[in-house]
Design a protein around this motif. Sequence first.
Motif, PDB file in Angstrom:
ATOM      1  N   SER A  86       0.836  -1.207   0.000  1.00  0.00           N
ATOM      2  CA  SER A  86       0.000   0.000   0.000  1.00  0.00           C
ATOM      3  C   SER A  86       0.866   1.249   0.000  1.00  0.00           C
ATOM      4  O   SER A  86       2.096   1.200   0.113  1.00  0.00           O
ATOM      5  N   LEU A  87       0.190   2.382  -0.110  1.00  0.00           N
ATOM      6  CA  LEU A  87       0.806   3.692   0.092  1.00  0.00           C
ATOM      7  C   LEU A  87       0.319   4.251   1.409  1.00  0.00           C
ATOM      8  O   LEU A  87      -0.853   4.111   1.754  1.00  0.00           O
ATOM      9  N   THR A  88       1.210   4.875   2.174  1.00  0.00           N
ATOM     10  CA  THR A  88       0.801   5.589   3.374  1.00  0.00           C
ATOM     11  C   THR A  88       1.226   7.041   3.246  1.00  0.00           C
ATOM     12  O   THR A  88       2.324   7.337   2.768  1.00  0.00           O
ATOM     13  N   TYR A  89       0.359   7.934   3.646  1.00  0.00           N
ATOM     14  CA  TYR A  89       0.639   9.368   3.646  1.00  0.00           C
ATOM     15  C   TYR A  89       0.630   9.859   5.085  1.00  0.00           C
ATOM     16  O   TYR A  89      -0.136   9.366   5.921  1.00  0.00           O
ATOM     17  N   GLY A  90       1.486  10.840   5.392  1.00  0.00           N
ATOM     18  CA  GLY A  90       1.523  11.383   6.739  1.00  0.00           C
ATOM     19  C   GLY A  90       2.461  12.565   6.827  1.00  0.00           C
ATOM     20  O   GLY A  90       3.017  13.014   5.822  1.00  0.00           O
ATOM     21  N   LEU A  91       2.644  13.069   8.042  1.00  0.00           N
ATOM     22  CA  LEU A  91       3.566  14.183   8.266  1.00  0.00           C
ATOM     23  C   LEU A  91       4.976  13.790   7.840  1.00  0.00           C
ATOM     24  O   LEU A  91       5.340  12.612   7.891  1.00  0.00           O
ATOM     25  N   TYR A 146       5.923   5.338   1.629  1.00  0.00           N
ATOM     26  CA  TYR A 146       5.540   6.516   2.410  1.00  0.00           C
ATOM     27  C   TYR A 146       5.608   7.774   1.555  1.00  0.00           C
ATOM     28  O   TYR A 146       6.548   7.951   0.778  1.00  0.00           O
ATOM     29  N   ARG A 147       4.605   8.624   1.690  1.00  0.00           N
ATOM     30  CA  ARG A 147       4.550   9.887   0.966  1.00  0.00           C
ATOM     31  C   ARG A 147       4.096  10.996   1.917  1.00  0.00           C
ATOM     32  O   ARG A 147       3.489  10.726   2.952  1.00  0.00           O
ATOM     33  N   VAL A 148       4.366  12.227   1.526  1.00  0.00           N
ATOM     34  CA  VAL A 148       3.801  13.367   2.252  1.00  0.00           C
ATOM     35  C   VAL A 148       2.638  13.904   1.425  1.00  0.00           C
ATOM     36  O   VAL A 148       2.733  14.000   0.200  1.00  0.00           O
ATOM     37  N   PRO A 149       1.519  14.236   2.062  1.00  0.00           N
ATOM     38  CA  PRO A 149       0.343  14.663   1.294  1.00  0.00           C
ATOM     39  C   PRO A 149       0.423  16.085   0.760  1.00  0.00           C
ATOM     40  O   PRO A 149      -0.346  16.453  -0.127  1.00  0.00           O
TER      41      PRO A 149
END
Length: 537
Positions: free
Chosen positions: A412-417, A432-435
């Motif tokens: 999956s992809l996770t977005y967060g700070l 991991y990505r930043v939104p």
Amino acid sequence: MKALANREAGSSINASARRDRLAVLLAAATLVVLVLAYIPIVRAHQGWEDEAYWTSTCLSMLRHKGGVPSVLADFPSPISPLRFYGPTLFWLGAAALKIFGFSMLTWRTFTFVGTLGYLASIGVLFYRLRRSWLFAAGAVLFSSLSIGMSFGISLPGRPDSWTLALVVLALATAATEQKDGPSRDHFAARWIGFGVLLGTAASTTPRVWPLLALMVVLMPLLLIDCRRFHALALVLVSASVTWSVILLPLRTTIWSFVSAVRHASAGDQKDVSPLMGGSWGFGHSQTQIVYYAALLAVIALVYLPRWRETGRFQRWLLIVSILNLLANLLLTARSLNMIVYWGPLLEIAALCAWTEALRGTRMRWALRAGLILFVYMVALRAAREWPPLAHWREREPEVVLNEMRAVIPSGSLTYGLPGRYFFPSLSIGAEYRVPVDWSSVGRASTPGQPNLPSPMRDACRVPAYLIWPHGTESEPLPPLPYTALQHVASYVNPPEHRSALERMVERVPGGRSGEDWKAFVIYRLLPNSEHCNALGV
């Protein structure tokens, strides 16, 4: 007479033995400091922006076999980290991840080894300056506790210590010049080595460029004979050649590198006044004001009244340190400013003052100030390292990891700070990505356009989730114009019950290390079909 000579010889031997024992004791104290700093390193932070930036870039290099931007990059035209910072530390970090495997422990151990290298270089420098293992061990202990290095230990994950190790080794090379005239042994090798070290350091980060430039420009202060310009030529040529060779794989030159850095760090009106508006790094500003003001007072107390008698290396170091401080605080953009590139030079200059073979009132006051500073630094470090040790079980990273693994499938992809849940996400097999591109105007991924929401192209193809703090640590949700939110799960960690001792420790300015495994909520992201169709996904 013979008996007197024997007594004097015996006294000298006893004094030497006492110094050796004290040096071993100081080395043991340094080892204790480093062990206590390393033990909680995997629980000091969940992850933070700078660390994720460096780690993800090295991970991208391993995956794609080239200088690609970063696994965090989810925006139209991100700046290449290798072309902004320089490639050397990214290559070194990628090699560490390849050999030892990707994990938070691997990366933080890699950066911690840089700290060990810096401390070792301090020992080499002071042994060459004072020819005393006692002074070398004392300088290493002081540096292991110093505020300049506390940034690297308390906020792990930045590899700046590697750069500092190169700079201090260069200082040690220059420090072989004595007061009564330059040694002519190995003249060319010494200054070529000096230039190679500076050229390598220049390829690690532009933050060190003001310091390196001052070290070279002021080199004539180190030598008094006609060979000073010969030495300067050797340094300039060797540094330039080393720097150019390192940049060859990027197909760029020194001048295009400098131009790229200038372009990337310009354009932000709020980002050019670090003295008035910038963050000074470790702790509160008053902590640093007291600390560095005391260092400057010690330097002035010892050296100003006897400036003419001061050795050439000390004079050169003092002038370089003060000008570097002024250049960083007054002239350098905040995006290129960091305490570790001007603080340690002042600490080294103060250590030179404390180890001078001087007597008198001024020296006694300087040594008293040093003792007070030492106690001050011990208190700061104890306050910084205590919370992770006192709440070891409460900060078990596997708890959060298991909570995320239970609801977020691998792939999956996770977005967060920025950086907050970077390591746990990759540990469960997610990306991991930043939104939002939260960078300032001068450093935005899309130049001049900060605060852009992520286009979430990949979220149209694979399951995507947002992990966001809530409860007492809640923040407004980021702008998500291309997707809807579906609540999936929440996690609330039990509060840390702080003892009277901990509450007292928290009153130390800049001493507290806050809770790390904070409450969070997980949302499933449901991308807008029209947006995905418009992207051609």
